[in-house]
Scaffold this motif. Structure first.
Motif, PDB file in Angstrom:
ATOM      1  N   LEU A   1       0.684   6.237  -7.266  1.00  0.00           N
ATOM      2  CA  LEU A   1      -0.175   7.106  -7.422  1.00  0.00           C
ATOM      3  C   LEU A   1       0.030   8.671  -7.546  1.00  0.00           C
ATOM      4  CD1 LEU A   1      -3.648   5.673  -6.130  1.00  0.00           C
ATOM      5  CD2 LEU A   1      -2.852   5.676  -8.571  1.00  0.00           C
TER       6      LEU A   1
ATOM      7  N   ILE B   1      -4.790   3.401   3.298  1.00  0.00           N
ATOM      8  CA  ILE B   1      -4.010   3.750   2.098  1.00  0.00           C
ATOM      9  C   ILE B   1      -4.972   3.097   1.121  1.00  0.00           C
ATOM     10  CG2 ILE B   1      -1.881   3.276   0.771  1.00  0.00           C
ATOM     11  CD1 ILE B   1      -0.338   3.564   3.412  1.00  0.00           C
ATOM     12  N   SER B   2      -5.592   1.942   1.086  1.00  0.00           N
ATOM     13  CA  SER B   2      -6.114   1.220  -0.080  1.00  0.00           C
ATOM     14  C   SER B   2      -7.459   2.364   0.028  1.00  0.00           C
ATOM     15  CB  SER B   2      -6.703  -0.022   0.440  1.00  0.00           C
ATOM     16  OG  SER B   2      -5.747  -1.014   0.359  1.00  0.00           O
TER      17      SER B   2
ATOM     18  N   SER C   1       0.919  -1.148  -0.084  1.00  0.00           N
ATOM     19  CA  SER C   1      -0.079  -0.169  -0.084  1.00  0.00           C
ATOM     20  C   SER C   1       0.675   1.229  -0.021  1.00  0.00           C
ATOM     21  CB  SER C   1      -0.963   0.142   1.282  1.00  0.00           C
ATOM     22  OG  SER C   1      -0.353   0.079   2.318  1.00  0.00           O
TER      23      SER C   1
ATOM     24  N   PHE D   1       0.782   3.923   9.336  1.00  0.00           N
ATOM     25  CA  PHE D   1       1.174   2.593   8.435  1.00  0.00           C
ATOM     26  C   PHE D   1      -0.178   1.789   7.648  1.00  0.00           C
ATOM     27  CE2 PHE D   1       5.473   1.484   7.692  1.00  0.00           C
ATOM     28  CZ  PHE D   1       5.996   2.515   8.427  1.00  0.00           C
ATOM     29  N   CYS D   2      -1.197   2.426   8.109  1.00  0.00           N
ATOM     30  CA  CYS D   2      -2.431   1.334   7.932  1.00  0.00           C
ATOM     31  C   CYS D   2      -2.664   1.097   6.399  1.00  0.00           C
ATOM     32  CB  CYS D   2      -3.630   2.005   8.492  1.00  0.00           C
ATOM     33  SG  CYS D   2      -5.108   0.683   8.085  1.00  0.00           S
ATOM     34  N   SER D   3      -2.491  -0.133   6.100  1.00  0.00           N
ATOM     35  CA  SER D   3      -2.686  -0.194   4.658  1.00  0.00           C
ATOM     36  C   SER D   3      -4.134  -0.439   4.155  1.00  0.00           C
ATOM     37  CB  SER D   3      -2.085  -1.716   4.266  1.00  0.00           C
ATOM     38  OG  SER D   3      -2.712  -2.816   4.924  1.00  0.00           O
ATOM     39  N   MET D   4      -5.003  -0.553   5.102  1.00  0.00           N
ATOM     40  CA  MET D   4      -6.374  -0.660   4.668  1.00  0.00           C
ATOM     41  C   MET D   4      -6.746   0.764   4.473  1.00  0.00           C
ATOM     42  SD  MET D   4      -8.013  -3.473   4.855  1.00  0.00           S
ATOM     43  CE  MET D   4      -8.192  -4.995   5.882  1.00  0.00           C
TER      44      MET D   4
ATOM     45  N   ASP E   1      -7.623   5.450   0.347  1.00  0.00           N
ATOM     46  CA  ASP E   1      -7.272   6.466  -0.470  1.00  0.00           C
ATOM     47  C   ASP E   1      -7.157   6.148  -1.988  1.00  0.00           C
ATOM     48  OD1 ASP E   1      -6.775   7.631   1.993  1.00  0.00           O
ATOM     49  OD2 ASP E   1      -4.803   7.507   1.891  1.00  0.00           O
ATOM     50  N   ILE E   2      -6.649   5.066  -2.272  1.00  0.00           N
ATOM     51  CA  ILE E   2      -6.360   4.305  -3.649  1.00  0.00           C
ATOM     52  C   ILE E   2      -7.820   4.322  -4.274  1.00  0.00           C
ATOM     53  CG2 ILE E   2      -5.902   2.533  -5.165  1.00  0.00           C
ATOM     54  CD1 ILE E   2      -3.603   2.037  -2.989  1.00  0.00           C
ATOM     55  N   ARG E   3      -8.657   3.820  -3.663  1.00  0.00           N
ATOM     56  CA  ARG E   3     -10.109   3.498  -4.194  1.00  0.00           C
ATOM     57  C   ARG E   3     -10.722   5.232  -4.457  1.00  0.00           C
ATOM     58  NH1 ARG E   3     -14.320  -0.463  -1.237  1.00  0.00           N
ATOM     59  NH2 ARG E   3     -12.887  -1.826  -1.729  1.00  0.00           N
TER      60      ARG E   3
END
Lengths: 648, 648
Positions: free
Chosen positions: A367, B596-597, A360, B591-594, B599-601
């Motif tokens: 991005l 960041i995901s 991530s 650090f949270c990958s969820m 954010d990507i979405r």
């Protein structure tokens, strides 16, 4: 921050007057559970060493468990990842670190040389922690930093390719054979899906496997404390335990304790996934006290150096971090170079997006900059750095699925193919490589993961997290994932990254680490059995014979966790006499099926045994008569078809 | 012997002032953990009922878990085996037993009639226990004993064969659909190995499956407290929990408590494997208080009646025991009629001989008398008795392997073929039948068990114990066996008999029962998912969405064990605010990958979303531009192959 570094704490057992246990060994181990660095032999076994033939100064450790003399059986030899901590002759002092296992032959031959100006520790390496917030430094004055000499081989891959058998190769060959003799008969009963597991592992076989890229010995030249181990499809399945503090919790002593605790129960590798401050100093304590290879994810520390802003990451910061960690002695790096810009949008419609931290971070960087990942762009530079210290690649699966719904999707397999391309580049550069895999995968989609990995990654070892086979059991994901781990291990995965009961919920404590390790030892061994690994079955059979013969002590000691087995038994039948009783608490004396089975066996033997009871002889005579009659009729002595899969 | 039968104990929660928990529901459940019969709703869910269409007085229970309103999702409906104990509107009094679920339609139609002279309880039924050693009798004055009327159908198999849909059939049809609509879209992603799982279960489908012998509804006409459930390859995989006292330990209240406790966590069936004294009286307490089918192994009690001397067993004693238990209301009997005299010598060379208690008893009888088993010789008589009450057969695998070494051997498969022969006889007699299976089997030999069973037993439901996939982990056999159970469930096994951590070591306590049940719920659900059962995935997906959106409370409540998940979370991040925090303890906020995901979405949505940030729009625009370029080059937008197994 409270570090247990007094010599007493490290070398002596804390006194626990309230703990009463039958064996001195078990008492030590349980006392260890109450804190401090756990040392002393494991219950029921002794530590033994086997010397090398090619390299006589090699001493390969095993745990030997003797069984009751009545069994008239040799002791059982078990793989032992616990390091010097379980050797009562070694004085442990975590302030000094472990003794060095590795010989100096690379140095003698001029393949490696001291780094004259090693990288200095910078404030940002520890997140600018200072004063009482700064974890104490490990005294590294005795740790000389080495690097490969230009133009000379340095990695195990390069030696293997050059036809050279290294001490590490002989070490792991001895280790894999578990003291079996080369010409002893071995059970080959399994389905290995095209693996090439030999009857007996020779140093030359190890060399060939490494040269083909099918196995790695993760082993930084700056981590001489490591007892070498091998990861590959044609060897015993290994397990990895993750430790590491986070921004929220944990401290130095907890992490060293978890490291030693995890290896005590059987972790073959440990990854330090620390984030937050003090990351450099904690790592020194871990590496200098670890007899197993240590892996890290360098992007975590790189991100700390740019204050957690993924967009601010640069190749320069990352490169500096690689050198920092390589000089410390990290044995393998997870590098998420397969998270490429064009793959990021493939995750947008996922149920759980990107669940890998590293993945991530890189996705966000891509991005934000509209650019291809700097890890991908600089992959050859990364190879050059890692090769110089023989740091192995663990090519990260940053786009692994985080839920059953996302398993085996476009993003996941696009990344996997990229990892295959990168594998070839790394090999060309002389590096050792393994490939990380998922994650969350329902059972019917697990095999495709292994097949795709073999196809696209050229048989480089696969290293998977679980996979979890359902998402509905938070608090029990060691079990949801052990199902998937056992299966993918059977299909060919070389190392299984453990999952603890705290997965998705919190950071594992000591009990969670142990539960995760034991659960994954089960998965790995179940996989070895199903693959037909010739060293696997003897352990099961020894324990089963002990069970059938009511050798309770042997049954405990041969198990993965003698203390727990004993405790469970004693909860029902605590008396010492019951440990030799020919029944167990489930049935009681009259009902015992094992006892009746022994009667049957006695009866069957009766005919040839002058000592057999009359009743047994009668039974046998009658059986023989009936048997003849049945055979004549050809109807009743049915012969079941052989199991089509089994080779027995 | 201490029986908790005061109305207070049964209907009210014990006061536990020291237990602090956030939710009233959870508090009740945890209070229940401290003893007494556990009642009250399970954490996070409510009990709901669905009425029948063909039979409007049917009320099928479910557990409904609502999610946070922000999710804008319907509640999740879960299968609920917990019976009236979790219904706050029902007053529980274990002295009176449970309310009767079953309608009187069989009686109204003249298919069954009261037994005028039911069998009297004899001293030997309770092992001649007397005085203070005799467990109190359950007051059965209200329990009228029924039997099928000569010439009329009585078993579900007979009704199904006659084309008749029973209330039980509609009940289980509703139950299996988990409140899905008949025409709603459903996910069919799995590999079912030739099963015929429908998109939606109709009462007619249930009838067909029972008529073909592919499914059973174990349900004695004398156990009207049962909430009907179905066992068959084309339905949800079920689990069985074993309870029972032994000659060594346990008592009445412990067993009723374990029964209710096991069903609370999801046991679909319970087997009472009691031995020793008081076996009859304890069984009354269990059956009258059980909403799930109860199975027994009648040979255990028969042996008690002949003082534990296997040789003294007779058909007459066994027959008497069958009638005794059938009149009490036992729903299925394990009958070891496949342990034939000629198979016994096949076990003599095994590592662990015969490990089934029933199997070893019969083997000893056969050897002692030089005769064929009386269970085999009298099999048709047994069928006649069982048919008259609709007691289902669970054809026992008395010769199942007790170790990896003995898996899939001649003895095991010879018995399996015999069970296939007996299945046909039982069907011809009108009985419902399932087949028991192993045991201890390494992964590569599991599928052959299912294949052989399907081949020789004509698709009668398979009901396996585990199997354990390695013998090296006493204390952890719930896990060694969950691996095998999940796999064999996937391959087609209809019901999985749980294994607890105490297996091989002692009798399970409350925590062991819970661990065993949850572990087997995992295995069964993983199997449903892999088979592509259309009702399986929605549970995983709902939980995964909750996980991705940081709906912590939903994640707990949707899990198999909300209390444990919450506890684990709170150990790391105890504050209430953290339950809505958009990060978890593993990574911390930065650090949270969820996150960041997400954010990507958001970035991916940016183009179409006026509310998207400029940065996100920029990213999206850049992505689109690059995307177009990559597509033109045809190189970088790799499309991964579809998973060949998956149907998606």
């Amino acid at each position: 921050m409270n570090i247990q570094v007094t010599p007493q704490a490290a070398t002596e057992q804390p006194h626990e007057p309230n703990v009463e246990l039958p064996l001195a060994d078990a008492r030590k181990a349980v006392a260890a559970e109450h804190g401090r660095i756990p040392t002393g032999p494991r219950a029921g076994g002794v530590k033994v060493y086997v010397a090398g033939e090619l390299f006589p100064d090699i001493r390969v450790p095993f745990r030997e468990v003797a069984v009751h003399p009545s069994a008239n059986e040799p002791p059982v030899t078990m793989y032992d990842s616990s390091g010097p901590y379980t050797d009562p002759t070694v004085t442990i002092d975590i302030k000094k670190g472990l003794p060095r296992v590795k010989s100096s032959w690379q140095l003698d031959r001029g393949d490696i040389a001291p780094v004259l100006n090693p990288r200095e520790v910078k404030p940002e390496d520890n997140g600018h922690a200072s004063g009482k917030h700064l974890a104490p430094r490990f005294d590294v004055s005795n740790h000389q930093v080495f690097k490969g000499v230009e133009g000379r081989p340095v990695t195990q891959y390069e030696y293997a390719q050059a036809g050279i058998i290294t001490p590490e190769m002989e070490y792991v060959a001895i280790r894999e054979n578990l003291r079996r003799e080369q010409n002893a008969p071995c059970i080959r009963d399994g389905e290995d899906f095209g693996a090439s597991i030999p009857d007996f592992v020779t140093p030359e076989f190890v060399r060939q496997e490494i040269a083909r890229g099918r196995a790695i010995i993760p082993h930084n030249i700056n981590h001489p404390e490591v007892e070498p181990m091998i990861i590959g499809r044609n060897f015993l399945v290994k397990i990895n335990a993750n430790i590491g503090n986070s921004a929220v919790l944990s401290s130095v002593d907890d992490e060293v304790d978890k490291l030693v605790w995890a290896t005590r129960w059987g972790a073959d590798n440990v990854m330090d996934l620390s984030t937050g401050r003090n990351i450099h100093n904690i790592r020194d304590w871990i590496i200098r006290n670890s007899s197993v290879p240590i892996g890290t994810v360098p992007i975590y520390q790189a991100l700390e150096k740019v204050n957690g802003i993924a967009e601010d990451l640069t190749w320069e910061v990352f490169r500096d971090t690689l050198i920092e960690q390589a000089e410390q002695g990290v044995d393998y790096f997870t590098i998420h170079a397969g998270v490429r810009l064009p793959f990021v949008p493939m995750t947008a419609k996922r149920v759980t997006g990107i669940v890998s931290r590293g993945g991530s971070i890189m996705a966000k960087w891509c991005l934000a900059h509209h650019k291809e990942s700097f890890l991908y762009e600089h992959f050859e530079d990364i190879c050059d750095i890692m090769r110089a210290y023989d740091v192995s690649f663990s090519l990260g699966d940053g786009l692994r699925p985080g839920s059953i719904a996302d398993a085996n999707d476009e993003a996941q397999f696009a990344e996997l193919r990229t990892l295959g391309e990168l594998t070839k580049i790394a090999w060309a550069k002389g590096c050792q490589v393994m490939i990380e895999g998922p994650g969350h995968v329902p059972m019917h989609k697990i095999k495709a993961n292994m097949d795709e990995q073999l196809k696209h990654c050229h048989e480089a070892p696969f290293y998977t997290l679980g996979p979890l086979t359902t998402d509905i059991a938070p608090g029990y994901d060691h079990i949801t994932s052990a199902i998937g781990a056992a299966m993918i291990g059977w299909f060919g995965t070389a190392m299984l990254c453990y999952v603890t009961p705290k997965e998705h919920l919190g950071l594992p404590d000591r009990q969670d680490v142990k539960d995760g390790v034991i659960t994954y030892k089960i998965a790995a061994h179940a996989a070895d059995l199903a693959k037909g690994h010739p060293a696997a079955r003897m352990h099961d059979d020894a324990l089963s014979r002990a069970r059938f013969e009511f050798r309770w002590e042997d049954q405990f000691n041969l198990g993965l966790d003698p203390e727990t087995a004993r405790k469970y038994h004693d909860e029902t039948l605590p008396k010492e006499a019951h440990k030799t009783a020919h029944f167990c608490s489930m049935c009681g004396p009259k009902f015992c099926s094992m006892k009746i089975s022994q009667d049957i066996r006695d009866a069957a033997r009766g005919q040839n045994d002058a000592g057999g009871s009359l009743a047994a002889q009668d039974a046998e005579a009658g059986m023989a008569e009936m048997s003849a009659k049945f055979r004549a009729g050809g109807q009743i002595y049915l012969t079941a078809d052989k199991d089509p899969v089994s080779a027995t």
